[in-house]
Design an enzyme around this catalytic site. Structure first.
Site, PDB file in Angstrom:
ATOM      1  CG  PHE A  49      -6.422   3.672   4.920  1.00 61.38           C
ATOM      2  CD1 PHE A  49      -7.716   4.067   4.634  1.00 61.38           C
ATOM      3  CD2 PHE A  49      -6.192   3.017   6.116  1.00 61.38           C
ATOM      4  CE1 PHE A  49      -8.758   3.818   5.518  1.00 61.38           C
ATOM      5  CE2 PHE A  49      -7.221   2.758   7.009  1.00 61.38           C
ATOM      6  CZ  PHE A  49      -8.506   3.164   6.705  1.00 61.38           C
ATOM      7  N   GLY A  98       0.612   3.841   1.657  1.00 62.76           N
ATOM      8  CA  GLY A  98       0.612   4.529   2.941  1.00 62.76           C
ATOM      9  C   GLY A  98      -0.401   5.642   3.026  1.00 62.76           C
ATOM     10  N   GLY A 134     -11.227   3.364  -1.081  1.00 61.44           N
ATOM     11  CA  GLY A 134     -12.228   4.228  -0.482  1.00 61.44           C
ATOM     12  C   GLY A 134     -13.550   3.562  -0.194  1.00 61.44           C
ATOM     13  CD  GLN A 158     -10.096   6.566  -3.016  1.00 60.74           C
ATOM     14  OE1 GLN A 158     -11.265   6.589  -2.608  1.00 60.74           O
ATOM     15  NE2 GLN A 158      -9.136   5.949  -2.342  1.00 60.74           N
ATOM     16  CG  ASP A 163      -5.891  -5.564   1.658  1.00 64.10           C
ATOM     17  OD1 ASP A 163      -5.535  -5.002   2.715  1.00 64.10           O
ATOM     18  OD2 ASP A 163      -6.423  -4.918   0.727  1.00 64.10           O
ATOM     19  CG  ASP A 176      -1.922   1.064   1.273  1.00 65.03           C
ATOM     20  OD1 ASP A 176      -1.882   1.939   0.390  1.00 65.03           O
ATOM     21  OD2 ASP A 176      -2.770   1.049   2.174  1.00 65.03           O
TER      22      ASP A 176
END
Length: 376
Positions: free
Chosen positions: A96, A94, A221, A194, A271, A92
């Site tokens: 989030f 980062g 999102g 998004q 995930d 990811d």
């Protein structure tokens, strides 16, 4: 990275495929255990591979950037060599984590300023440097920096947020294409759709993402406060536009029922921290329902943890013993819960794949959802 579509279900949009990476093939649909800090909490790598049957795990750019830091990971030769996992890794960006630090971050056109949750030090993530960080980590699949607005965001905020995410995506995509991997294996870059819960914003984002022609695409999102039915609606909207010849990754989802609903709508990769987090808190998922292992009802139940389970812990330990471990706050309980739940999640997506190939996924899924949502 290459994606090959193997089969589609006759009565839904569910698909079975294979993603080929330099660290091995991934059969889809797939669930990816979350290894935020380079490890799946309480689970050895050999357990992930041999017992849980994981084909790919996650790492997190935010956490690995802060600790142990990029210098150590680069000295090790990348995350694969640092943690000993030889199969594919996805990271990811980062984003989030940064945006969850609402009181300790500031968004500007350049990127996202934030303060470390460890020592309060100030840092800046930009679309470009998160690509550089993920080059250093050496993940097989890296994600674009995006803003993840809350599921309850109003339309004006969601529209402004998407515009910023789109500008960041273009910069990150350009930088990815101007840089090279560090460790001799290829890396893919997934842009993220998004748009919150607004169909027109989701469509605009999906069209922009699809037109980039990346090797795979992500849906972000969702599962951030909106109703489940709204999440499913947005998946339908987005997957009408995202290309069928590329894998689709639904980020951060979710319960066994969420996973089955997403697969039915054409999602390939998922995930979530739920199997390990809930497992550490005595909630075990099974094909017959959900068990709270602290309940008194299991105190003298000496039957296997899950007679039909796929993990060695299911057959070795009784319900009474596992309850004893949780009530006594024994560390082994956390490990057993995590291994069991992850093995169940991987079993679930594996069974989904079999039924997609057989052509009866839809009817199997309807029956399975009733089972996996039942409280035992």
């Amino acid at each position: 990275m290459k994606y090959e579509l193997k089969a589609t279900d006759q009565n839904s949009k569910a698909r079975a495929g294979v993603i080929y990476t330099d660290h091995g093939a991934i059969e889809t649909p797939i669930f990816m255990p979350v290894g935020t800090l380079g490890s799946v909490k309480g689970v050895h790598m050999h357990e992930l591979e041999e017992d849980i049957k994981a084909q790919i795990i996650l790492g997190n750019t935010y956490h690995l950037y802060l600790r142990p830091g990029m210098e150590i990971i680069e000295q090790a030769g990348g995350l694969h060599k640092f943690n000993g996992w030889k199969k594919p890794i996805l990271t990811d960006s980062g984003g989030f984590q940064v945006f969850s630090l609402s009181s300790n971050r500031k968004l500007i056109e350049e990127g996202a300023y934030f303060r470390s949750h460890i020592d309060g030090s100030k840092h800046l993530f930009t679309p470009e440097n998160v690509v550089d960080i993920q080059r250093t980590i050496g993940s097989d699949i890296m994600m674009a920096l995006d803003e993840c607005p809350p599921g309850t965001s109003d339309y004006d905020y969601a529209k402004k947020s998407l515009a910023l995410t789109t500008r960041w995506l273009k910069r990150g995509w350009d930088h990815f294409n101007a840089t090279l991997p560090k460790y001799g294996h290829s890396q893919a870059f997934f842009p993220i759709v998004q748009g919150c819960v607004y169909p027109d914003l989701r469509r605009d984002s999906a069209k922009f993402v699809a037109d980039l022609g990346a090797e795979g695409n992500a849906i972000g999102g969702l599962a951030v406060g909106e109703p489940a039915e709204k999440m499913y609606e947005m998946i339908d909207v987005v997957n009408e536009i995202l290309p069928e010849d590329k894998p689709r990754y639904l980020m951060g989802v979710g319960t066994p029922a969420n996973i089955l609903e997403a697969i039915e709508r054409g999602v390939d990769m998922m995930d979530c921290v739920m199997p390990t987090r809930n497992g550490r808190n005595a909630m075990l998922f099974t094909k017959n329902g959900i068990m709270n292992m602290r309940n008194k009802k299991w105190a003298n139940d000496f039957s296997p943890l899950d007679e039909d389970g796929t993990s060695f812990v299911d057959k070795v330990y009784s319900k009474a013993y596992v309850r004893h471990l949780f009530v006594s706050q024994e560390l082994l309980a956390l490990q057993i819960g995590s291994i069991h739940n992850l093995a169940f999640y991987l079993w679930l997506v594996g069974e989904a794949r079999k039924h997609i190939i057989a052509g009866d996924f839809k009817s199997w899924k309807e029956e399975m959802i009733v089972n996996v949502t039942r409280r035992l």
